[in-house]
Design a protein around this motif. Structure first.
Motif, PDB file in Angstrom:
ATOM      1  N   PHE A  89       0.827  -1.212   0.000  1.00 57.91           N
ATOM      2  CA  PHE A  89       0.000   0.000   0.000  1.00 57.91           C
ATOM      3  C   PHE A  89       0.862   1.265   0.000  1.00 57.91           C
ATOM      4  O   PHE A  89       0.486   2.276  -0.588  1.00 57.91           O
ATOM      5  CB  PHE A  89      -0.952  -0.007   1.199  1.00 57.91           C
ATOM      6  N   SER A  90       2.013   1.190   0.660  1.00 53.93           N
ATOM      7  CA  SER A  90       2.933   2.329   0.601  1.00 53.93           C
ATOM      8  C   SER A  90       3.439   2.519  -0.823  1.00 53.93           C
ATOM      9  O   SER A  90       3.599   3.651  -1.303  1.00 53.93           O
ATOM     10  CB  SER A  90       4.119   2.092   1.547  1.00 53.93           C
ATOM     11  N   LEU A  91       3.692   1.403  -1.512  1.00 52.59           N
ATOM     12  CA  LEU A  91       4.158   1.469  -2.894  1.00 52.59           C
ATOM     13  C   LEU A  91       3.081   2.049  -3.818  1.00 52.59           C
ATOM     14  O   LEU A  91       3.394   2.784  -4.762  1.00 52.59           O
ATOM     15  CB  LEU A  91       4.562   0.068  -3.356  1.00 52.59           C
ATOM     16  N   TRP A  92       1.802   1.730  -3.550  1.00 61.60           N
ATOM     17  CA  TRP A  92       0.727   2.281  -4.385  1.00 61.60           C
ATOM     18  C   TRP A  92       0.726   3.812  -4.309  1.00 61.60           C
ATOM     19  O   TRP A  92       0.470   4.498  -5.299  1.00 61.60           O
ATOM     20  CB  TRP A  92      -0.628   1.737  -3.932  1.00 61.60           C
ATOM     21  N   GLY A  93       0.990   4.366  -3.129  1.00 61.60           N
ATOM     22  CA  GLY A  93       1.065   5.829  -3.011  1.00 61.60           C
ATOM     23  C   GLY A  93       2.162   6.406  -3.879  1.00 61.60           C
ATOM     24  O   GLY A  93       1.991   7.451  -4.521  1.00 61.60           O
ATOM     25  N   THR A  94       3.309   5.717  -3.926  1.00 60.26           N
ATOM     26  CA  THR A  94       4.409   6.163  -4.786  1.00 60.26           C
ATOM     27  C   THR A  94       4.012   6.095  -6.254  1.00 60.26           C
ATOM     28  O   THR A  94       4.371   6.975  -7.055  1.00 60.26           O
ATOM     29  CB  THR A  94       5.655   5.285  -4.535  1.00 60.26           C
ATOM     30  N   ILE A  95       3.265   5.058  -6.612  1.00 63.77           N
ATOM     31  CA  ILE A  95       2.816   4.917  -8.004  1.00 63.77           C
ATOM     32  C   ILE A  95       1.864   6.049  -8.378  1.00 63.77           C
ATOM     33  O   ILE A  95       1.950   6.612  -9.477  1.00 63.77           O
ATOM     34  CB  ILE A  95       2.148   3.541  -8.185  1.00 63.77           C
ATOM     35  N   VAL A  96       0.937   6.388  -7.478  1.00 67.49           N
ATOM     36  CA  VAL A  96       0.021   7.506  -7.744  1.00 67.49           C
ATOM     37  C   VAL A  96       0.812   8.786  -8.001  1.00 67.49           C
ATOM     38  O   VAL A  96       0.551   9.532  -8.950  1.00 67.49           O
ATOM     39  CB  VAL A  96      -0.961   7.694  -6.570  1.00 67.49           C
TER      40      VAL A  96
END
Length: 604
Positions: A275-282
């Motif tokens: 989920f932390s990685l998804w924020g970076t992707i956004v």
């Protein structure tokens, strides 16, 4: 073997490309099915009343209506990962929706053909979309799509199930070939099934001497098969799919991997990192302007609770923080930087991303509107604010004091679109704004917010340095919906510079005075016609002639008396003008028995 596969692959690719180029119906169906997939997902993710979902639904209805008007029906055959029409693939799950795409959903629920018929209404379409995904408030969440569609009894939508097909032979000329593609017949499977039933009624059961159907009766649609027959053509298609996957965009490939991890990972620690990685992707997609990809990512994240109902509370909070933080000031600033760096970049999907932000993002979006330089980008942001800020207008009202005229004009256009009289006072404060175009918008806004009443404050704009502003406010005051004491007009018409204005402007001022003051201004016009002047005689005489014309349109008793006096005491040109005006006033009085009616007709 490799050469033969390559040759078959090239032949099939060329055939598909040629057919797609020659058949506009296939092109239309592909476009509609892709939009259907996106619409169904958006309705389920955001709710059917969300602006994004409504936008997709309306676009889908318009496309469907146009297609059905042209071709009368939209029919496609359902396979596990794709939809077919006329031997052409019109939808592929790998490209358009993954395992949760339209093809997978329909196939898994036993549908083998779906037909939309001409006459489909917007209500039918809404019910159809609701049937594709079970409603959250429905008591029939466990029902499949077939059951939900049958329960709604939609006459414009027909379907064929695998159960029905298993009862009939695939050897009949009208049915599908063994490779599972649609036949070349223009008839739908439903029509062919109905004809087959009728034929069997007339000819008997059609079984052989052993009491069983012919050898070809073992349809590949029948359940319980242990495997599939793979032809050379199918091998070529598989090879092409492998090649397509090899050439897949690396970003999409990574997102697919992360999606698979999200759907299957059980470790809480790894899910926290994910989920932390998804924020970076956004953040990365915002920085690169990948709006449509980001839209798909956000759609996936919105569906996470369905894909992973077993998430811990910690991960649910991470997810909520990620979705609610889309409109954070620093992220909106990233959008601003990209748009100003790439003024000609593709903005498809940008509107959807902005509309997915929460109301607390309104101040940041106002800043975005103020700072983007492209008119196209400004229009997109303005449309977003018109939706998100309607119930939270304070940031827009504060922005009216900004010194950037383009930004203020955009804010005024949003207020005008809302058409709420409570915005009249904030708009009125801009009467002396330095930019003339802003002042013109102020006049337009005040005419909308205050269409009648006391027009005293508007008169101050009649002395504006910009001619466009002056004529805009005079046109508003000439409407007859406002009242202004003549004492407010007196400084304007008494100043020396008034006589130097154009004839059209002076005439407009007098007509505005007539509409707002009526008889109160008659003494002023009478003085113009009867006074004797040594200085500026020609200009004053010209002004008196315009005054006589105005009195003729006023056509009240006081106006007629003033014109009669002007005929006796005015100069030659004035007497002639008074005579013509008096004749007009008397005609108006005869045609309107009451003074009020006369005055109203004179104004027209």
């Amino acid at each position: 073997m490799t050469t033969e596969l390559k040759k078959a692959q090239e032949m099939m690719t060329a055939a598909v490309a040629a057919r797609a180029a020659e058949d506009p119906e296939i092109i239309s169906i592909k476009r509609i099915l892709k939009l259907l997939d996106k619409t169904a997902k958006s309705n389920r993710t955001y709710g059917s009343t969300n602006p994004v979902a409504l936008k997709f639904t309306q676009q889908l209805f318009e496309e469907l209506t146009h297609h059905l008007a042209t071709y009368s029906k939209l029919a496609f055959f359902v396979q596990r990962s794709e939809l077919l029409c006329k031997d052409s693939v019109v939808y592929q799950a790998e490209k358009d929706g993954g395992s949760e795409g339209i093809a997978f959903k329909l196939y898994a629920d036993g549908i083998r053909e779906l037909v939309l018929h001409q006459g489909l209404t917007q209500e039918d379409l809404s019910l159809f979309l609701a049937s594709l995904w079970s409603d959250a408030d429905s008591n029939a969440d466990d029902d499949d799509i077939v059951t939900r569609l049958w329960s709604r009894n939609l006459s414009t939508i027909t379907l064929v199930t695998a159960e029905e097909l298993s009862k009939f032979s695939t050897s009949h000329d009208g049915f599908t070939r063994l490779d599972g593609s649609m036949s070349s017949s223009d008839s739908t499977l439903r029509e062919l099934l109905n004809r087959e039933r009728e034929r069997k009624k007339q000819s008997g059961s059609g079984t052989d001497s052993n009491g069983s159907g012919s050898g070809n009766a073992r349809s590949r649609f029948q359940s319980g098969l242990a495997g599939y027959e793979v032809t050379e053509e199918e091998l070529a298609v598989i090879a092409q799919e492998i090649e397509t996957e090899r050439k897949q965009d690396s970003l999409i490939y990574i997102l697919d991997m992360l999606t698979a991890i999200l759907a299957s990972e059980q470790s809480p620690a790894l899910l926290t990192k994910l989920f932390s990685l998804w924020g970076t992707i956004v953040d990365s997609l915002l920085r690169d302007g990948k709006w449509t990809v980001l839209e798909n990512v956000l759609s996936l994240l919105h569906e996470t609770d369905v894909v992973r109902p077993d998430l811990h509370e910690e991960h649910k909070q991470q997810l909520a923080s990620l979705l609610n933080g889309l409109g954070r000031a620093e992220r909106v600033k990233v959008i601003e930087t990209y748009l100003n760096r790439s003024p000609d970049a593709d903005v498809k999907g940008l509107s959807t991303i902005l509309l997915l932000m929460k109301e607390d993002a309104v101040p940041s979006i106002c800043s975005l509107l103020a700072n983007v330089t492209s008119p196209i980008h400004q229009a997109i942001v303005s449309e977003t604010l018109a939706v998100l800020a309607k119930d939270h207008p304070d940031p827009l009202l504060r922005g009216l004091s900004d010194r950037r005229p383009g930004y203020v004009r955009n804010l005024l256009s949003i207020l005008i679109k809302w058409n709420n009289p409570k915005f009249a006072d904030p708009a009125e404060k801009l009467i002396r704004y330095p930019d003339a175009l802003v002042r013109r918008e102020v006049v337009r806004a005040l005419g909308l917010f205050r269409p009648n009443g006391n027009g005293t404050k508007l008169v101050s704009l009649a002395t504006d340095e910009d001619e466009g502003v002056r004529f805009a406010v005079l046109k508003l005051l000439m409407s007859g919906q406002y009242t202004v004491p003549f004492s407010v007009w007196s400084p304007l018409v008494s100043e020396e510079g008034f006589m130097d204005r154009s004839i059209s402007e002076r005439r407009a001022v007098f007509q505005a005075i007539r509409a707002t003051c009526g008889d109160e201004a008659v003494p002023y016009w009478q003085g113009l016609m009867t006074e004797w002047a040594w200085m500026n005689r020609r200009k004053k005489e010209e002004l008196a002639v315009i005054g006589a014309e105005t009195l003729g349109k006023l056509a009240t008793s006081a106006a007629i008396a003033a014109l009669s006096l002007g005929i006796k005491r005015g100069s030659s040109a004035v007497r002639q003008a008074c005579a013509a005006a008096l004749s007009q006033a008397q005609r108006l009085q005869r045609s309107a028995p009451s003074a009020g009616a006369t005055h109203k007709e004179a104004q027209s």
